[in-house]
Design an enzyme around this catalytic site. Structure first.
Site, PDB file in Angstrom:
ATOM      1  N   ASP A  53       1.102  -1.212   0.183  1.00  0.00           N
ATOM      2  CA  ASP A  53       0.283   0.489  -0.316  1.00  0.00           C
ATOM      3  C   ASP A  53       0.506   0.882  -0.110  1.00  0.00           C
ATOM      4  O   ASP A  53       1.552   1.053   0.571  1.00  0.00           O
ATOM      5  CB  ASP A  53      -1.110  -0.067   0.946  1.00  0.00           C
ATOM      6  N   GLU A 142     -21.787  -2.385  -7.567  1.00  0.00           N
ATOM      7  CA  GLU A 142     -21.946  -1.475  -8.859  1.00  0.00           C
ATOM      8  C   GLU A 142     -21.749  -2.163  -9.804  1.00  0.00           C
ATOM      9  O   GLU A 142     -22.418  -1.056 -10.870  1.00  0.00           O
ATOM     10  CB  GLU A 142     -20.952  -0.165  -8.241  1.00  0.00           C
ATOM     11  N   ARG A 181     -20.046   8.234 -14.029  1.00  0.00           N
ATOM     12  CA  ARG A 181     -20.659   7.592 -12.653  1.00  0.00           C
ATOM     13  C   ARG A 181     -19.931   5.984 -13.327  1.00  0.00           C
ATOM     14  O   ARG A 181     -19.074   5.726 -12.205  1.00  0.00           O
ATOM     15  CB  ARG A 181     -21.774   7.537 -12.643  1.00  0.00           C
ATOM     16  N   TYR A 184     -16.107   2.908 -13.089  1.00  0.00           N
ATOM     17  CA  TYR A 184     -15.601   2.628 -11.340  1.00  0.00           C
ATOM     18  C   TYR A 184     -16.367   1.594 -11.750  1.00  0.00           C
ATOM     19  O   TYR A 184     -15.547   0.031 -11.910  1.00  0.00           O
ATOM     20  CB  TYR A 184     -16.024   3.128 -10.624  1.00  0.00           C
ATOM     21  N   ARG A 232     -17.614   9.342   0.943  1.00  0.00           N
ATOM     22  CA  ARG A 232     -19.262   8.563   0.595  1.00  0.00           C
ATOM     23  C   ARG A 232     -20.201   9.241   1.569  1.00  0.00           C
ATOM     24  O   ARG A 232     -19.610   9.562   3.168  1.00  0.00           O
ATOM     25  CB  ARG A 232     -18.876   7.256   0.446  1.00  0.00           C
ATOM     26  N   VAL A 250     -29.129  13.525  -1.877  1.00  0.00           N
ATOM     27  CA  VAL A 250     -29.127  13.847  -3.054  1.00  0.00           C
ATOM     28  C   VAL A 250     -30.237  13.761  -3.673  1.00  0.00           C
ATOM     29  O   VAL A 250     -30.460  12.265  -3.662  1.00  0.00           O
ATOM     30  CB  VAL A 250     -27.713  13.405  -3.879  1.00  0.00           C
ATOM     31  N   ARG A 257     -29.732   1.601   0.425  1.00  0.00           N
ATOM     32  CA  ARG A 257     -28.948   0.989   0.724  1.00  0.00           C
ATOM     33  C   ARG A 257     -29.078  -0.078   1.548  1.00  0.00           C
ATOM     34  O   ARG A 257     -29.518   0.391   2.629  1.00  0.00           O
ATOM     35  CB  ARG A 257     -27.608   2.079   0.777  1.00  0.00           C
ATOM     36  N   TYR A 329     -22.687  15.933  -7.369  1.00  0.00           N
ATOM     37  CA  TYR A 329     -21.454  15.833  -7.256  1.00  0.00           C
ATOM     38  C   TYR A 329     -20.833  16.037  -8.852  1.00  0.00           C
ATOM     39  O   TYR A 329     -19.590  15.419  -9.433  1.00  0.00           O
ATOM     40  CB  TYR A 329     -21.946  14.369  -7.992  1.00  0.00           C
TER      41      TYR A 329
HETATM   42  N1  UDP Z   1     -25.105  10.461  -0.736  1.00  0.00           N
HETATM   43  C1  UDP Z   1     -26.219  11.664  -0.354  1.00  0.00           C
HETATM   44  N2  UDP Z   1     -25.520  12.377   0.787  1.00  0.00           N
HETATM   45  C2  UDP Z   1     -24.560  12.916   0.566  1.00  0.00           C
HETATM   46  C3  UDP Z   1     -23.114  11.550  -0.571  1.00  0.00           C
HETATM   47  C4  UDP Z   1     -23.833  11.279  -0.867  1.00  0.00           C
HETATM   48  O1  UDP Z   1     -27.178  11.858  -0.350  1.00  0.00           O
HETATM   49  O2  UDP Z   1     -23.378  13.727   1.523  1.00  0.00           O
HETATM   50  C5  UDP Z   1     -26.270   9.780  -1.405  1.00  0.00           C
HETATM   51  C6  UDP Z   1     -25.407   9.273  -3.089  1.00  0.00           C
HETATM   52  O3  UDP Z   1     -26.150   9.821  -4.372  1.00  0.00           O
HETATM   53  C7  UDP Z   1     -26.303   7.770  -2.604  1.00  0.00           C
HETATM   54  C8  UDP Z   1     -25.998   7.235  -1.709  1.00  0.00           C
HETATM   55  O4  UDP Z   1     -25.994   8.199  -0.665  1.00  0.00           O
HETATM   56  O5  UDP Z   1     -27.754   7.288  -3.560  1.00  0.00           O
HETATM   57  C9  UDP Z   1     -25.256   6.734  -1.730  1.00  0.00           C
HETATM   58  O6  UDP Z   1     -23.596   6.976  -1.381  1.00  0.00           O
HETATM   59  P1  UDP Z   1     -21.718   6.409  -1.198  1.00  0.00           P
HETATM   60  O7  UDP Z   1     -20.746   7.856  -2.135  1.00  0.00           O
HETATM   61  O8  UDP Z   1     -21.915   6.004  -0.017  1.00  0.00           O
HETATM   62  O9  UDP Z   1     -21.884   5.677  -2.472  1.00  0.00           O
HETATM   63  P2  UDP Z   1     -22.107   4.014  -3.236  1.00  0.00           P
HETATM   64  O10 UDP Z   1     -23.422   3.521  -2.422  1.00  0.00           O
HETATM   65  O11 UDP Z   1     -23.439   4.933  -4.511  1.00  0.00           O
HETATM   66  O12 UDP Z   1     -21.321   3.396  -3.732  1.00  0.00           O
END
Ligand code: UDP
Length: 386
Positions: A53, A142, A181, A184, A232, A250, A257, A329
């Site tokens: 790392d 993802e 998006r 990744y 995140r 957002v 999730r 974003y």
């Molecule tokens: N999100 C949000 N507010 C924040 C950051 C992220 O509402 O301050 C949302 C984002 O749009 C997504 C979810 O939270 O719907 C999870 O985002 P994360 O960045 O944790 O990663 P992901 O689960 O998408 O890989």
């Protein structure tokens, strides 16, 4: 001392002994998942661990372990690859955790994301294939992209077949190229396909893990304190609570999730290591179906728990605001609507089930952030890992 979460976890199940493993190579050993994995593996002193790392601030406390050696470098550096080749040839398993895995970077640093998640990693796959070393690769949930239900309009979530994620039957659906998006997910998917092709053509022993939102201490960084940018959601909400800023949802926070504790996820990883014969040639979802929340619900839970941890009821009404994805974003973001994993495979083959509830997981995590950044801010000066 064991935390309450670790205690409950220990009551619930035994941790595998890993008597079959003498040497492990862990790439990305200094990141969030790597730091928890090392914490679990290093006390088994019969196992020699070779880690790689470029950043080791999250594992400073572990570096003195007699059974750990760490090479500081990126996978893309020849020197790192040469060193790894020597170590891999005598390893029982190679765990790859190296990645840029922060959604805020998928549309803003797409080239770095594609390099990191595919181009820097494929020589490692070739190397494992050449030496027939067991590669345990951490991919991502993802790769599933958006659900079928999300393309069919409102109210199609009444049929689980349209949104649940199965490792071997669910199609992997990504949006158009200009929505970066997906840089990744696409790079990760190609690496999965590359690994699978090496397995099919050259007998590479492999296991792929698709993580579904591992939450816990040491995840990401807090902007302005030990990193810059947009982490995140967990760290975004924590930063808002600690800095007195509104928590931002957002596009209204409708995305869902499923959240699994990092400790459950590490237990799944140890069970993979313990069960080579059943885990090789297999892709596993690692998540927790019981811990599903919308992001709006997550914000509510976190401000309530933060109020309890800080002993200040005012946080129960901490401001929450709605922002557009473009404002938050930038251009080219597109969200994954829902991630509900099938987990039968991990249960049947590894005897694994997640045990920690959403409340326990969030409580441990908020406690950690509060201790680390509010009560003891000097300790919060760690560098951001990837
Ligand atoms: N999100 C949000 N507010 C924040 C950051 C992220 O509402 O301050 C949302 C984002 O749009 C997504 C979810 O939270 O719907 C999870 O985002 P994360 O960045 O944790 O990663 P992901 O689960 O998408 O890989």
């Amino acid at each position: 001392m064991l935390t309450a979460v670790q205690q409950r976890q220990a009551e619930n199940r035994q941790s595998p002994k890993l008597e079959n493993i003498r040497k492990l190579v862990v790439i990305g050993c200094g990141g969030y998942i790597g730091s928890h994995l090392l914490e679990a593996v290093l006390p088994r002193t019969q196992i020699e661990v070779f880690g790689a790392d470029p950043i080791t601030s999250k594992i400073e406390d572990l570096l003195a372990a007699p059974n750990l050696r760490v090479h500081r470098g990126y996978l893309r550096q020849h020197e790192t690859l040469d060193t790894l080749e020597e170590e891999i040839s005598s390893a029982d398993a190679v765990i790859n955790l190296a990645a840029i895995c922060n959604p805020a970077e998928y549309n803003t640093r797409p080239l770095d994301v594609i390099y990191s998640n595919f181009l820097d990693s494929y020589p490692l796959v070739e190397m494992c294939s050449k030496h027939k070393a067991w590669l345990i690769h951490f991919s991502t949930s993802e790769v599933y992209g958006r659900t079928i239900a999300s393309y069919l309009g409102e109210n199609r979530y009444d049929d689980p077949a349209l949104y649940e994620l199965d490792e071997s039957t669910t199609p992997l659906i990504m949006g158009p190229i200009q929505n970066q998006r997906w840089s990744y997910a696409c790079a990760k998917q190609l690496l999965e396909r590359f690994i699978y092709a090496h397995y099919a053509d050259h007998g590479l022993p492999f296991t792929i893990v698709r993580p579904l939102n591992f939450f816990g201490p040491r995840m990401d960084y807090i902007p302005g304190r030990d990193g810059e940018g947009t982490p995140r959601v967990l760290a975004c909400f924590m930063a808002a609570l600690m800095d007195g800023q509104p928590m931002q949802l957002v596009d209204g926070g409708h995305a869902r999730r499923t959240i699994v504790s990092i400790h459950d996820a590490i237990n799944a990883t140890l069970r993979i290591l313990e069960n080579a014969d059943r885990a090789q040639g297999v892709i596993f979802n690692v998540g927790n179906r019981n811990n599903e929340v919308t992001m709006a619900e997550l914000a509510e839970h976190m401000r309530r728990i933060y109020a309890e941890v800080a002993g200040d009821d005012a946080y129960r009404n901490h401001p929450i605001e709605v922002v557009s994805a473009d404002d938050f974003y930038g251009e080219g973001y597109e969200d994954c609507d829902r991630r509900m994993p099938h987990l039968e495979r991990a249960e049947t083959l590894l005897g694994w089930k997640p045990v920690l509830t959403l409340e326990e997981t969030l409580r441990e995590t908020v406690d950690y952030y509060y201790d680390h950044y509010v009560k003891n801010p000097a300790a919060g000066q760690i560098a951001a890992g990837e």
